[in-house]
Design an enzyme around this catalytic site. Structure first.
Site, short mmCIF file in Angstrom:
data_model
loop_
_atom_site.label_atom_id
_atom_site.label_comp_id
_atom_site.label_asym_id
_atom_site.label_seq_id
_atom_site.Cartn_x
_atom_site.Cartn_y
_atom_site.Cartn_z
N ASP A 107 -10.00 2.39 2.44
CA ASP A 107 -10.09 1.55 3.64
C ASP A 107 -10.79 2.27 4.79
O ASP A 107 -11.68 1.71 5.43
CB ASP A 107 -8.68 1.11 4.10
N LYS B 149 0.81 -1.23 0.00
CA LYS B 149 0.00 0.00 0.00
C LYS B 149 0.84 1.28 0.00
O LYS B 149 0.47 2.27 -0.63
CB LYS B 149 -0.98 -0.01 1.17
P1 NAP Z 1 0.32 -4.81 9.17
O1 NAP Z 1 0.66 -3.47 8.65
O2 NAP Z 1 1.22 -5.97 8.88
O3 NAP Z 1 0.18 -4.67 10.79
C1 NAP Z 1 0.00 -5.81 11.58
C2 NAP Z 1 -0.30 -5.41 13.01
O4 NAP Z 1 -0.57 -6.63 13.74
C3 NAP Z 1 0.83 -4.69 13.74
O5 NAP Z 1 0.28 -3.76 14.66
C4 NAP Z 1 1.52 -5.85 14.49
O6 NAP Z 1 2.20 -5.45 15.67
C5 NAP Z 1 0.31 -6.67 14.89
N1 NAP Z 1 0.67 -8.07 15.17
C6 NAP Z 1 1.09 -8.99 14.28
N2 NAP Z 1 1.34 -10.16 14.93
C7 NAP Z 1 1.07 -9.94 16.25
C8 NAP Z 1 1.15 -10.75 17.42
N3 NAP Z 1 1.54 -12.03 17.34
N4 NAP Z 1 0.79 -10.21 18.61
C9 NAP Z 1 0.37 -8.92 18.67
N5 NAP Z 1 0.29 -8.09 17.60
C10 NAP Z 1 0.64 -8.60 16.41
O7 NAP Z 1 -1.13 -5.28 8.68
P2 NAP Z 1 -2.35 -4.35 8.22
O8 NAP Z 1 -2.30 -4.12 6.77
O9 NAP Z 1 -2.42 -3.19 9.13
O10 NAP Z 1 -3.58 -5.35 8.48
C11 NAP Z 1 -4.01 -5.66 9.79
C12 NAP Z 1 -5.26 -6.52 9.73
O11 NAP Z 1 -6.32 -5.80 9.10
C13 NAP Z 1 -5.06 -7.78 8.89
O12 NAP Z 1 -5.59 -8.86 9.60
C14 NAP Z 1 -5.87 -7.54 7.63
O13 NAP Z 1 -6.43 -8.75 7.15
C15 NAP Z 1 -6.96 -6.60 8.13
N6 NAP Z 1 -7.48 -5.71 7.07
C16 NAP Z 1 -8.80 -5.81 6.74
C17 NAP Z 1 -9.33 -4.99 5.77
C18 NAP Z 1 -10.79 -5.10 5.41
O14 NAP Z 1 -11.18 -4.54 4.38
N7 NAP Z 1 -11.60 -5.78 6.18
C19 NAP Z 1 -8.51 -4.04 5.10
C20 NAP Z 1 -7.17 -3.97 5.46
C21 NAP Z 1 -6.65 -4.81 6.45
P3 NAP Z 1 3.78 -5.06 15.61
O15 NAP Z 1 3.81 -3.63 15.19
O16 NAP Z 1 4.24 -5.27 17.00
O17 NAP Z 1 4.43 -5.98 14.62
#
Ligand code: NAP
Length: 301
Positions: free
Chosen positions: A115, A78
């Site tokens: 989003d 993104k």
């Molecule tokens: P991202 O940038 O990779 O961020 C991941 C987040 O999850 C970070 O805050 C990370 O913490 C945390 N995390 C990962 N593993 C963890 C663990 N074991 N324990 C605690 N925290 C953990 O991902 P993103 O793009 O923001 O997406 C996040 C979620 O939103 C995903 O599940 C995605 O499927 C969902 N999403 C949904 C939509 C929709 O349209 N419904 C759209 C976009 C995203 P750290 O900073 O400590 O690594």
């Protein structure tokens, strides 16, 4: 050749759209958009392409050269999508990321981010307004930033961000403050997932959001336990993840008696709003929602 999702044949005039990500094998976007193209009589097909970061720009420029209408972009591209664009709308600029690229007739690549607005539309639909409410969001990644901006723009009274890596929560708060200036003053706070901090914060929250990726993989723990969810009495619990079954977080929240909302509404709305860039109108939300539901039922979990 016609296919299951679209009754019209593919011809030389058929246009192309796609989602680019890594991974994308489990994306519901092709099901939603292809069903919507069929329902609206649009001669186009939507594909999911797995693209590694080093090939992202080449893939985007290749699709542009092929005359594609535009693409959606998901993890991890993104920020790169915003960088490759010639023109970025306000939402993409503020989020520092784009989930929609459009190939304009004049050769420019236009970036948008649907989003955050998709998240808000999904709450509107569920009858939930954020104005004056205190939001506690777990997670500080890319999706968290778009959702945080949307919460603040909807006049949430407070937005607290708790993250496994506290420095990233602090960085997100700093970015939000830089974007919103005085409008963010006094409403933001960064937290860690330390149980003591959470025990103090949770009773003050009206809305809990899981913006972590916890819950995507089988066996993931919930970002908040049932006991922690119980501290946030009467809160609404929202997971950004969409899946056939309730996520581990939504199960914990439901067991604590909270109202729950999953990420499928956000996914549907970000898709429908992508159409404003490509076709100058919102996509057919009901068709997209039904297609996503069917796809989730067919998809092996
Ligand atoms: P991202 O940038 O990779 O961020 C991941 C987040 O999850 C970070 O805050 C990370 O913490 C945390 N995390 C990962 N593993 C963890 C663990 N074991 N324990 C605690 N925290 C953990 O991902 P993103 O793009 O923001 O997406 C996040 C979620 O939103 C995903 O599940 C995605 O499927 C969902 N999403 C949904 C939509 C929709 O349209 N419904 C759209 C976009 C995203 P750290 O900073 O400590 O690594």
């Amino acid at each position: 050749m016609a296919d299951r999702d679209h009754p019209a044949p593919i011809t030389p005039a058929t246009k192309l759209c796609a989602v680019l990500g890594a991974p994308v094998a489990h994306s519901g976007s092709p099901a939603m958009h292809n069903a919507a193209f069929a329902a609206e009589g649009i001669d186009a097909r939507y594909f999911a392409f797995h693209v590694e970061p080093e090939a992202f720009e080449t893939a985007v420029r290749g699709l542009q050269a092929l005359g594609a209408i535009g693409v959606n972009v998901t993890v991890p591209h993104k920020a790169a999508a915003l960088a490759v664009a010639d023109v970025a709308g306000k939402r993409a600029q503020e989020a520092g990321a784009a989930n929609v690229l459009t190939f304009a007739a004049d050769g420019r690549i236009l970036a948008d981010n649907t989003d955050g607005i998709g998240f808000i539309r999904s709450l509107d639909e569920a009858g939930i307004a954020l104005r004056g409410r205190r939001v506690l969001m777990v997670g500080a990644g890319g999706a968290a930033r778009a959702v945080a901006l949307a919460c603040l723009e909807e006049d949430a009274a407070a937005l607290w961000v708790a993250n496994r890596t506290p420095g990233k929560a602090e960085a997100l708060i700093a970015q939000l403050t830089a974007v919103l200036g005085d409008a963010a003053a006094g409403r933001l706070r960064a937290l860690s997932l330390d149980p003591g901090e959470m025990t103090e914060a949770l009773p003050q929250a009206d809305v809990l959001i899981n913006a972590t990726s916890l819950g995507l993989k089988p066996g993931d723990p919930s970002p908040l336990s049932v006991e922690q969810c119980r501290l946030a009495q009467d809160a609404v619990a929202i997971d950004l993840i969409y899946a056939r079954e309730p996520t581990v977080f939504l199960k914990a929240a439901a067991a604590a008696g909270l109202t729950t909302i999953d990420g499928s509404g956000m996914l549907v709305w970000q898709a429908a709003l992508s159409w404003q860039n490509w076709f100058n109108r919102t996509g057919p939300v009901a068709v997209m929602r039904a297609a996503l539901r069917n796809w989730l039922e067919r998809e092996p979990s």
